[in-house]
Write an enzyme that holds these catalytic residues in place. Structure first.
Site, PDB file in Angstrom:
ATOM      1  N   LYS A 190     -15.800  42.610   4.624  1.00 37.84           N
ATOM      2  CA  LYS A 190     -15.388  43.642   4.594  1.00 37.84           C
ATOM      3  C   LYS A 190     -14.666  44.570   3.128  1.00 37.84           C
ATOM      4  O   LYS A 190     -15.205  44.916   2.286  1.00 37.84           O
ATOM      5  CB  LYS A 190     -13.048  42.910   4.886  1.00 37.84           C
ATOM      6  CG  LYS A 190     -13.391  43.019   6.188  1.00 37.84           C
ATOM      7  CD  LYS A 190     -13.178  43.810   7.346  1.00 37.84           C
ATOM      8  CE  LYS A 190     -13.087  43.470   8.500  1.00 37.84           C
ATOM      9  NZ  LYS A 190     -12.879  42.713   9.238  1.00 37.84           N
TER      10      LYS A 190
HETATM   11  C1  LIG Z   1     -11.909  41.405  10.270  1.00 39.94           C
HETATM   12  C2  LIG Z   1     -11.070  42.395  11.517  1.00 39.94           C
HETATM   13  C3  LIG Z   1      -9.792  41.884  11.581  1.00 39.94           C
HETATM   14  C4  LIG Z   1      -8.923  40.479  11.703  1.00 39.94           C
HETATM   15  O1  LIG Z   1      -9.134  40.114  10.387  1.00 39.94           O
HETATM   16  P1  LIG Z   1      -9.749  37.941  10.335  1.00 39.94           P
HETATM   17  O2  LIG Z   1      -9.573  37.812   8.550  1.00 39.94           O
HETATM   18  O3  LIG Z   1     -11.687  38.418  10.088  1.00 39.94           O
HETATM   19  O4  LIG Z   1      -8.917  37.201  10.644  1.00 39.94           O
HETATM   20  C5  LIG Z   1      -8.383  42.657  11.983  1.00 39.94           C
HETATM   21  N1  LIG Z   1      -8.183  43.719  12.664  1.00 39.94           N
HETATM   22  C6  LIG Z   1      -9.483  44.107  12.095  1.00 39.94           C
HETATM   23  C7  LIG Z   1      -9.811  45.814  12.855  1.00 39.94           C
HETATM   24  C8  LIG Z   1     -10.948  43.854  11.998  1.00 39.94           C
HETATM   25  O5  LIG Z   1     -12.172  44.696  11.296  1.00 39.94           O
END
Ligand SMILES: *Cc1c(COP(=O)(O)O)cnc(C)c1O
Length: 388
Positions: A190
């Site tokens: 991210k």
């Molecule tokens: C990465 C992601 C999540 C969840 O995040 P984590 O930190 O991996 O639990 C939720 N929604 C979307 C759209 C994501 O890409």
């Protein structure tokens, strides 16, 4: 030859130093580094409160708990998302439904949403919460959503896992001016990372209070909210069973330090995306729209659609050819409603045709701040060859 992935973290010596400093200090969890991280994200977004948690799935779940979502409630989200966008409502026993997407940018279609809301009103089953996803970091049309929110009275929790650093009409995603809360993820792919981690931002004092309660077992320490006199300074009461979703200080130190480079990370993603835009022109592919007027994308993903040209296996062949060349692309996303766990709830193929057609053609090309232009050129050369 070096393998190129679709995304990866960007870590430098100051990140390592920040984490080491915590390890030598007094707190490993829930100390000053978590507070500092919360403060820097709240300030960046222009939100009143930020509550950190162990990942972005936990923060979505916490947002549902803070809004008291449970059995009998209905939550709508986009089928073109990571399963966590829907799972968070299922954790609470709520019903889930989906709104089809606009294939131009992969986001929930505001036209489809308006139609579905009108039908839901006629059948007297309006959603309690809508979880829009700023897919690939491109903000949804928040003002259009706000008009519908006002008309139909649902609450909004933005799944902003892709969109830290994005903006809508000049203001950051996460300022929550059109929503009850927004949820971020700090998974290594991210905008910034804390290893694992997440944060919910909100302007609502009561939601923030409930988030803080539920992130750590539901321990109530405010004497004014207790139903018996305190037994002493250790005393707390549990009225509602919460979770242990705490973020550690070690992770928060990394997250805080990464926040100092967030804008430069997004600038690099933007520059690489512009380079893709330019060099992909003329190929038989279609990039998703990004940076629509009034919106600046966080460019979490650079997604292309590959015209099938009569060959339904074409995307798979391109993926496999690139993989053999050491380039690992990815597919975002398999529509959530087609997953067996959701089909067991009654969803079926054909329910959300735009998301399904979109899924058959898409590929996410490598895009991350440390991707060199030489690596990007390798991707472009291999992609041209794979497309024939
Ligand atoms: C990465 C992601 C999540 C969840 O995040 P984590 O930190 O991996 O639990 C939720 N929604 C979307 C759209 C994501 O890409």
């Amino acid at each position: 030859m070096k393998t190129i992935g679709y995304s990866r973290q960007s870590i430098n010596d100051s990140d390592i130093a920040a984490m080491t400093e915590v390890l030598r200090g007094d707190w490993l969890t829930q100390g000053p580094a978590v507070t500092a991280f919360e403060n820097v994200v709240a300030a960046y977004c222009g939100a009143k409160h930020a509550v950190a948690a162990c990942n972005g799935t936990a923060t979505l779940h916490l947002a549902m708990l803070a809004l008291k979502i449970g059995p009998g409630n209905l939550v709508w989200t986009s089928p073109n998302s990571f399963v966590a966008s829907a799972n968070c409502a299922r954790y609470c026993g709520a019903d889930v439904d989906f709104v089809d997407i606009d294939p131009v940018d992969g986001n929930m279609s505001m036209t489809a949403l308006a139609e579905k809301l009108a039908a839901a009103k006629r059948s007297n089953r309006l959603p309690d919460v809508i979880i829009p996803v700023h897919f690939a970091g491109e903000p949804i049309d928040l003002e259009a959503l706000a008009v519908l929110k006002h008309e139909y009275g649902f609450k909004v929790v933005e799944d902003a896992a892709h969109a830290l650093g994005a903006s809508y009409k000049g203001k950051p995603i996460g300022d929550c001016r059109f929503s009850e809360a927004a949820s971020f993820s700090f998974h290594p792919v991210k905008s910034i990372t804390s290893g694992e981690g997440g944060m919910v931002v909100t302007n609502d004092d009561e939601i923030a209070r409930r988030l803080r309660l539920m992130v750590s077992h539901g321990l109530e320490r405010d004497p004014a909210r207790m139903n018996e006199p305190s037994h002493g300074a250790w005393f707390h009461q549990v009225f509602e069973i919460g979770m242990n979703y705490r973020l550690t200080d070690i992770q928060a130190a990394l997250g805080w330090n990464q926040m100092q480079r967030l804008d430069s990370f997004i600038d690099k993603r933007q520059a690489l995306a512009a380079r893709y835009d330019e060099r992909l022109a003329g190929l038989p592919i279609q990039p998703l729209r990004h940076n629509a007027p009034g919106r600046r994308s966080a460019l979490h993903l650079y997604v292309i659609r590959i015209a099938q040209n009569g060959d339904p296996e074409r995307r798979r062949k391109v993926y496999d050819t690139l993989r053999a060349a050491g380039i690992n692309t990815q597919v975002h996303y398999i529509p959530i409603h087609t997953q067996p766990a959701y089909r067991a709830l009654g969803f079926k193929h054909g329910d959300f045709p735009q998301a399904e057609a979109y899924y058959r053609d898409v590929l996410s090309l490598p895009l991350y701040p440390d991707l060199t232009t030489a690596d990007q050129d390798r991707v472009l050369t291999s992609l041209r060859a794979a497309l024939g």
